[in-house]
Design a protein around this motif. Structure first.
Motif: not given
Length: 348
Positions: A150-177
Motif C-alpha cells: 500500500y501507500c499513504e495518501v501523503e506519498d507522491s504519485l511517483l512513489e505510487a507508480l514505483r510501487l505498482l511497477h516494482h511489485h508488478k501489481i495493478h492496484r494499490l490501496p491508499a491509506l490514511h491512519n
C-alpha cells in the motif's frame, strides 16, 4: 453496436459488423536522438513528484472490503454486485484487525483453471474461507500471505507508480491512519495526468513505435473458435490481461480480456469449454479500439482517455494485428525514463 460519435477519432466498418474506433491520422515527429528524451521527461517527473496521492483522490469513491474468513463465493458475489474485479481483505482476528491483502480477478481465474477437471472440488472450494485459498496462493508464490502492499495518501504519485511497477501489481490501496480511502490503479492515474498536464511538448509527438510503447511483432492472440479455458491459460502463462481475437488472416475481429470472465460467469450459461464465438452470441456487440504503431503518444493517450479503454490494438491498413498498447505500457515508459531501469527493492 457502440456509437462512433467520438471527437478526434475515426470509425471504420469492421468484420462481422464491428466498428474499429481509432485516433484521427496524426503525423509523428521522427525520433532521431533517443538520448534527448531524458530531458524531455523532466517536467513529467516533476508532475508525479509534486502531486500526492491525496491530490489525485476523487471527491468520493467506493471501496469493497471483505473479511478474510468469509467464504470465497461470498467475496466474489460482493465483487460482482459492486461491479468491481477486486476486494481488499480485512483480518478481524483478535490482535490483528488490519487490512491484509487483496482478492482479485486473478484468484478467480486461477480457481477456475485449477478445478476445471473436478467440478465437485470446485463447488467445495467456494465454501472455503478466503484465508485458506489466500494462504495456499502465498505458499505457492513463496511469500507471506497476509502482507498488503500500500501507500499513504501523503506519498507522491511517483512513489505510487514505483510501487505498482516494482511489485508488478495493478492496484494499490491508499491509506490514511490505517484506513483505506481509495484503491489506485493506472487508468485513473493516467486520466488525472492527461487532465492536468499539458500534452503539447515534443515528447508526446513521437510515435509509440519509436518510443517503444507497447508490444509489437509477437502478440499473443486467439481465434473465435478458441475455448475460454485456452484463452485464460494463455493470459495467465504469458502474463497478459487481454488477447486480440483474429481470423485466419490475422484480421482483428474481437478482443478478449480475462476481466470478462466474471461477466460471462454471472450473465450466461457458458463454461470453460465454450468458444468466443459461442459466448459472443449472448452479449451485445461492442466497438474495437485500435490505433496504428505510427500514431503519436499524444493521440494514443487521448484515445485511451476518451474511450475509457485500457488497451488499443495496433493494426495495419487492413486491420491485421501488428501490436498492442496498454495503459501499463505508457507507465512503463514513464518508469523507464523517470526512475530508471533499476528494480531495487522499495524502502521499508
Amino acid at each position: 453496436m457502440a456509437s462512433s460519435a467520438v471527437s478526434s477519432s475515426s470509425a471504420a466498418p469492421g468484420v462481422g459488423g464491428r466498428e474499429f474506433l481509432s485516433p484521427e491520422h496524426n503525423a509523428a515527429v521522427p525520433l532521431t536522438d533517443p538520448d534527448s528524451l531524458r530531458g524531455d521527461v523532466e517536467p513529467i517527473l516533476e508532475f508525479f513528484r509534486t502531486n500526492t496521492c491525496y491530490d489525485f483522490l476523487p471527491n468520493s469513491s467506493e471501496v469493497v472490503v471483505v473479511d478474510i474468513d468469509l467464504p470465497l463465493q461470498h467475496a466474489f458475489a460482493v465483487a460482482q454486485d459492486n461491479n468491481v474485479t477486486f476486494a481488499t481483505l480485512w483480518d478481524s482476528t483478535e490482535g490483528e484487525k488490519r487490512l491484509c491483502g487483496m482478492l482479485t480477478i486473478t484468484d478467480y481465474v486461477k480457481m477456475l483453471l485449477h478445478f476445471r477437471d473436478d467440478p465437485e472440488a470446485m463447488k467445495r472450494s467456494w465454501d472455503l474461507p478466503i484465508r485458506t485459498w489466500y494462504r495456499q496462493r502465498a505458499i505457492t508464490a513463496g511469500r507471506q500471505y497476509n502482507v498488503l502492499v500500500y501507500c499513504e495518501v501523503e506519498d507522491s504519485l511517483l512513489e505510487a507508480l514505483r510501487l505498482l511497477h516494482h511489485h508488478k501489481i495493478h492496484r494499490l490501496p491508499a491509506l490514511h491512519n490505517g484506513n483505506i480511502l481509495h484503491v489506485i490503479c493506472r487508468p485513473s492515474v493516467l486520466g488525472y495526468f492527461a487532465a492536468n498536464f499539458p500534452l503539447d511538448s515534443k515528447f508526446f509527438s513521437y510515435s509509440v513505435l519509436d518510443l517503444k510503447v507497447g508490444t509489437f511483432g509477437r502478440v499473443w492472440t486467439g481465434t473465435p473458435h478458441t475455448p475460454l479455458h485456452t484463452l485464460l491459460t494463455t493470459c495467465m502463462t504469458k502474463k497478459v490481461a487481454a488477447l486480440p481475437i483474429t481470423d485466419e488472416e490475422g484480421v482483428l475481429v474481437d478482443m478478449f480480456s480475462r476481466y470478462d470472465v466474471m461477466n460471462i460467469a454471472a450473465e450466461s450459461d457458458h463454461n470453460l469449454d465454450s468458444t468466443i464465438a459461442e459466448i459472443n452470441a449472448s452479449f451485445p456487440t461492442t466497438c474495437l479500439y485500435t490505433c496504428s504503431k505510427h500514431d503519436t503518444l499524444r493521440a494514443v493517450l487521448q484515445h485511451l482517455m476518451r474511450t475509457g479503454a485500457q488497451r488499443l490494438v495496433c493494426v495495419d491498413g487492413n486491420h491485421r494485428v501488428e501490436g498492442i498498447v496498454t495503459v501499463g505500457d505508457i507507465f512503463d515508459l514513464f518508469i523507464r525514463y523517470i526512475v530508471g531501469p533499476t528494480d531495487a527493492p522499495p524502502p521499508p
